[in-house]
Design an enzyme around this catalytic site. Structure first.
Site, PDB file in Angstrom:
ATOM      1  N   CYS A 204     -20.491 -31.464  43.560  1.00  0.00           N
ATOM      2  CA  CYS A 204     -21.731 -31.605  43.769  1.00  0.00           C
ATOM      3  C   CYS A 204     -22.234 -30.258  44.168  1.00  0.00           C
ATOM      4  O   CYS A 204     -21.421 -28.920  44.559  1.00  0.00           O
ATOM      5  CB  CYS A 204     -22.565 -32.688  44.585  1.00  0.00           C
ATOM      6  SG  CYS A 204     -22.038 -34.479  44.136  1.00  0.00           S
TER       7      CYS A 204
ATOM      8  N   HIS B 190     -27.478 -32.126  47.138  1.00  0.00           N
ATOM      9  CA  HIS B 190     -27.544 -33.130  48.209  1.00  0.00           C
ATOM     10  C   HIS B 190     -27.827 -32.179  49.633  1.00  0.00           C
ATOM     11  O   HIS B 190     -27.506 -30.981  49.627  1.00  0.00           O
ATOM     12  CB  HIS B 190     -26.657 -34.139  48.320  1.00  0.00           C
ATOM     13  CG  HIS B 190     -25.015 -33.605  48.284  1.00  0.00           C
ATOM     14  ND1 HIS B 190     -24.660 -32.913  49.202  1.00  0.00           N
ATOM     15  CD2 HIS B 190     -24.266 -33.888  47.481  1.00  0.00           C
ATOM     16  CE1 HIS B 190     -23.535 -32.781  49.026  1.00  0.00           C
ATOM     17  NE2 HIS B 190     -23.252 -33.419  47.940  1.00  0.00           N
TER      18      HIS B 190
END
Length: 216
Positions: A124, A116
């Site tokens: 992440c 992201h």
């Protein structure tokens, strides 16, 4: 890298059109993500770009349970596109995969692992907004061109001979990690040699095995 430059870099030398297949390789120790492009799912692939990973949490080693803040390691594919992410844009990974389900905490594996934007991470891969813009649009083009599974290979580091030797020495008291990482080495080595994307298989006990590479 602008989208215009990015499109130029992935022009197919054989068809003179934008290459319809991409793949990602991430290296946690080096905090680097590579984008590779090809004319077909298997390849051969050629390196398109390398980007620094702006933020990644946890240590080297796979994700085994929800809340451990680990970024996963292993072989995944993109299964979600989120243009309205709180992290600007995001691409979801199919974590937990079949290996994770067999090797991790079966009742508390967690979910929602993404590549992201922004520069903060909790398990992440944060790439910043400008970089995820390029990555996201490349992935959209590949999806719209018929690529059903955009592969994402995640390694603890570049598994060169020297790095693998160093890992085994550094983590000598973690035989569980050494055993797991040893199942990633054949895929890394094969791709470095051939640029053909390896096809992972998972054994009954959760190990990655590579029958097409003569490794199990």
């Amino acid at each position: 890298m602008s989208l215009l430059v990015c499109s130029f870099l992935i022009m197919s030398p054989t068809t003179n059109s934008v290459v319809p297949r991409i793949g990602f390789r991430a290296f946690k120790a080096e905090r680097q993500m590579e984008i590779w492009a090809a004319d077909s799912d298997r390849g051969p692939y050629r390196l398109l770009a390398k980007y620094p990973i702006a933020a990644i949490s946890g240590d080297l080693g796979p994700k085994r349970r929800e809340g451990d803040l680990q970024a996963p390691e292993g072989f995944y594919f993109i299964n979600r596109f989120n243009p309205d992410s709180q992290y600007f844009l995001s691409l979801g990974l199919n974590y937990p995969n079949s290996s994770d389900k067999k090797l991790g905490d079966a009742n508390h594996l967690g979910k929602d692992i993404f590549i992201h934007g922004k520069n903060v991470s909790a398990g992440c891969f944060a790439m910043t907004d400008p970089v995820i813009t390029v990555i996201y649009h490349l992935a959209m083009h590949a999806r719209d061109s018929g690529q059903k599974a955009i592969p994402v290979s995640i390694f603890p580091c570049r598994l060169t001979t020297a790095n693998w030797t160093a890992l085994k020495k550094q983590y000598a008291k973690r035989p569980d990690l050494i055993k797991f990482w040893s199942t990633l080495v054949p895929a890394y080595t094969s791709f470095e040699r051939s640029h053909l994307w390896p096809r992972p298989h998972v054994s009954d006990d959760g190990r990655y095995i590579w029958p097409e590479l003569g490794s199990s």
